[in-house]
Design an enzyme around this catalytic site. Structure first.
Site, PDB file in Angstrom:
ATOM      1  N   TRP A   1       0.865  -1.192   0.000  1.00 16.60           N
ATOM      2  CA  TRP A   1       0.000   0.000   0.000  1.00 16.60           C
ATOM      3  C   TRP A   1       0.895   1.234   0.000  1.00 16.60           C
ATOM      4  O   TRP A   1       1.823   1.333   0.804  1.00 16.60           O
ATOM      5  CB  TRP A   1      -0.892  -0.038   1.245  1.00 16.60           C
ATOM      6  CG  TRP A   1      -1.782   1.151   1.391  1.00 16.60           C
ATOM      7  CD1 TRP A   1      -2.517   1.756   0.401  1.00 16.60           C
ATOM      8  CD2 TRP A   1      -2.057   1.877   2.598  1.00 16.60           C
ATOM      9  NE1 TRP A   1      -3.230   2.812   0.926  1.00 16.60           N
ATOM     10  CE2 TRP A   1      -2.970   2.902   2.270  1.00 16.60           C
ATOM     11  CE3 TRP A   1      -1.635   1.750   3.917  1.00 16.60           C
ATOM     12  CZ2 TRP A   1      -3.463   3.800   3.208  1.00 16.60           C
ATOM     13  CZ3 TRP A   1      -2.120   2.630   4.868  1.00 16.60           C
ATOM     14  CH2 TRP A   1      -3.021   3.660   4.508  1.00 16.60           C
TER      15      TRP A   1
ATOM     16  N   LYS B   1     -13.359  -0.903   5.809  1.00 11.06           N
ATOM     17  CA  LYS B   1     -13.956  -1.690   4.726  1.00 11.06           C
ATOM     18  C   LYS B   1     -14.927  -2.706   5.250  1.00 11.06           C
ATOM     19  O   LYS B   1     -16.043  -2.823   4.748  1.00 11.06           O
ATOM     20  CB  LYS B   1     -12.837  -2.421   3.934  1.00 11.06           C
ATOM     21  CG  LYS B   1     -11.963  -1.476   3.128  1.00 11.06           C
ATOM     22  CD  LYS B   1     -10.941  -0.822   4.002  1.00 11.06           C
ATOM     23  CE  LYS B   1      -9.933   0.127   3.407  1.00 11.06           C
ATOM     24  NZ  LYS B   1     -10.067   0.802   2.215  1.00 11.06           N
TER      25      LYS B   1
ATOM     26  N   ASP C   1      -0.855  -5.816   9.384  1.00  9.43           N
ATOM     27  CA  ASP C   1      -1.793  -4.764   8.994  1.00  9.43           C
ATOM     28  C   ASP C   1      -3.059  -5.469   8.526  1.00  9.43           C
ATOM     29  O   ASP C   1      -3.061  -6.134   7.486  1.00  9.43           O
ATOM     30  CB  ASP C   1      -1.178  -3.917   7.861  1.00  9.43           C
ATOM     31  CG  ASP C   1      -2.142  -2.826   7.420  1.00  9.43           C
ATOM     32  OD1 ASP C   1      -1.817  -2.096   6.464  1.00  9.43           O
ATOM     33  OD2 ASP C   1      -3.223  -2.696   8.032  1.00  9.43           O
TER      34      ASP C   1
END
Ligand SMILES: Cc1ncc(COP(=O)(O)O)c(CN[C@](O)(C(=O)O)[C@@H](O)C(=O)O)c1O
Length: 401
Positions: free
Chosen positions: A133, A250, A214
């Site tokens: 990311w 999300k 993560d």
């Protein structure tokens, strides 16, 4: 004149800037496949039913006030978040060895963890996957760590470069920090199998490498919250220490509420409580204490078994819709006879497809077909619907022929 006369204009963020460009485009056929945000079949953002029910409960509760939360955040939220990722039966939780602090979503959890490590940990190098990311290197650099990469993705096979990964982690200095995507790797959608995770765990423990998970997509990879948390739980089960950053952006659709948590699993309860006390010294001068509303929604849902079960159903529906988009896109390309092997579209998991398209092809698709996606060829599958797949397939076909 202004004291900032010489300030230069910053470039747009590689991911969030895609939405800026999309919003400026007036063409009705435009598609936003950039930011990892879920959209319904109608192309609309989704507020989960359980979130609306939880908010109703909160609004109707006359005893609720707007007092500051403690620096570490909402206690119920922290407990429920630790149970969600480590498992309700986690020995680390039973033995009080987990320090959990509510942070500003996944980004804030990563930043607080990075700053804590820069201040208290002897090794200041963090290894991040190549690619990862785009915000990861910036977060950890600004936190005061030095960032290195470990091989992760093999463009040739569009799969995991497992030998490269083992070699790079094998060559890392003992004690180095290693960032791991808990599930649904962003941007590649390529995750190690459970067997490979076990090999990674053994190698990391043999070199005392510090795992920093993560977890931004728990439940989005397989549709199961527990299955997606297996890699994290393997590391915790061996009794070792690890970090885990969680985001509810999300999987609970709480993007703008900025709800997340950082958990540090420690060897003893005494260490965990001292670690928590030091985390407060990182947070207080950063943003003092976290926002109340989003964490209250999450705690309300996770504490109520009916709401929790309904959440798992809604989460699976989102994951299933994304999987259906994968299948439909592959079929559309095969129907067009688009040159190349596109089966990685259904092999990858999570929100994104790492298409393999290069930045020139992406620019062509944006210019000629108003397709908005990141220049590394990543597509957010949630931005698609049955009726827009043909437009994307036409664009991809044109880009590669
Ligand atoms: C691996 C990973 N970790 C952490 C985050 C942080 O998320 P938040 O702070 O909102 O909880 C994201 C979000 N990345 C994106 O979905 C994306 O890559 O498009 C997008 O939200 C972003 O901010 O870039 C992510 O993909």
């Amino acid at each position: 004149d202004s004291v900032f006369t010489n300030i230069t204009r910053a470039p747009e963020d590689p991911i969030l800037g895609v939405t800026v460009a999309y919003n400026k485009d007036s063409d009705p056929s435009k598609l936003n496949l950039g930011v990892g945000a879920y959209r319904t079949e109608e192309g609309k953002p989704l507020v989960l039913n359980v979130v609306r029910q939880a908010e109703q409960k909160l609004v109707n509760d006359p005893s609720r006030v707007k007092e500051y939360l403690p620096i570490v955040g909402l206690a119920d939220f922290n407990k429920c978040s630790a149970k969600l990722i480590f498992g309700a039966d986690s020995p680390a939780i039973q033995e009080n060895r987990v320090a959990t602090v509510q942070c500003l979503s996944g980004t804030g959890s990563l930043r607080v963890g990075g700053e804590f490590l820069a201040k208290h940990y002897h090794e200041r190098t963090v290894y991040i996957p190549q690619p990862t990311w785009g915000n990861h290197p910036k977060i950890f650099t600004l936190a005061g760590l030095s960032v290195k990469s470990y091989r992760y993705y093999d463009p040739a096979t569009r799969g995991l470069d497992f030998q490269g990964l083992l070699e790079d982690l094998g060559n890392a200095p003992s004690g180095a920090i290693v960032l791991l995507h808990a599930c649904a790797h962003n941007p590649t959608g390529v995750d190690p199998t459970i067997e490979k995770w076990e090999q990674i765990r053994q190698l990391m423990r043999s070199k005392a490498l510090l795992p920093f998970f993560d977890s931004a997509y728990q439940g989005f990879a397989s549709g199961s919250l527990d299955a997606d948390a297996q890699p994290v739980r393997m590391f915790v089960a061996d009794g070792g220490e690890c970090f885990a950053a969680q985001s509810y952006a999300k999987n609970m659709g709480l993007y703008g509420e900025r709800v997340g948590a950082l958990s540090i699993v420690c060897k003893t309860a005494d260490v965990a409580s001292r670690v928590e006390s030091q985390l407060k010294l990182v947070i207080r001068p950063m943003y003092s204490n976290p926002p109340l509303h989003g964490a209250s929604i999450v705690a309300t849902i996770l504490k109520d078994s009916n709401l929790y079960n309904e959440w798992t159903v809604e989460l699976k529906a989102m994951a299933d819709r994304i999987i259906s988009m994968r299948k439909q896109l592959l079929e559309a390309l095969q129907a067009r006879g688009t040159p190349g092997d596109w089966t990685h579209i259904i092999k990858q998991i999570g929100m994104f497809t790492f298409t393999g398209l290069n930045s020139e092809q992406v620019a062509f698709m944006t210019k000629e077909y108003h397709i908005y996606m990141t220049s590394d060829g990543r597509i957010s599958m949630a931005g698609l619907s049955t009726k827009t797949i043909p437009h994307l397939a036409d664009a991809m076909h044109a880009a590669v022929t």
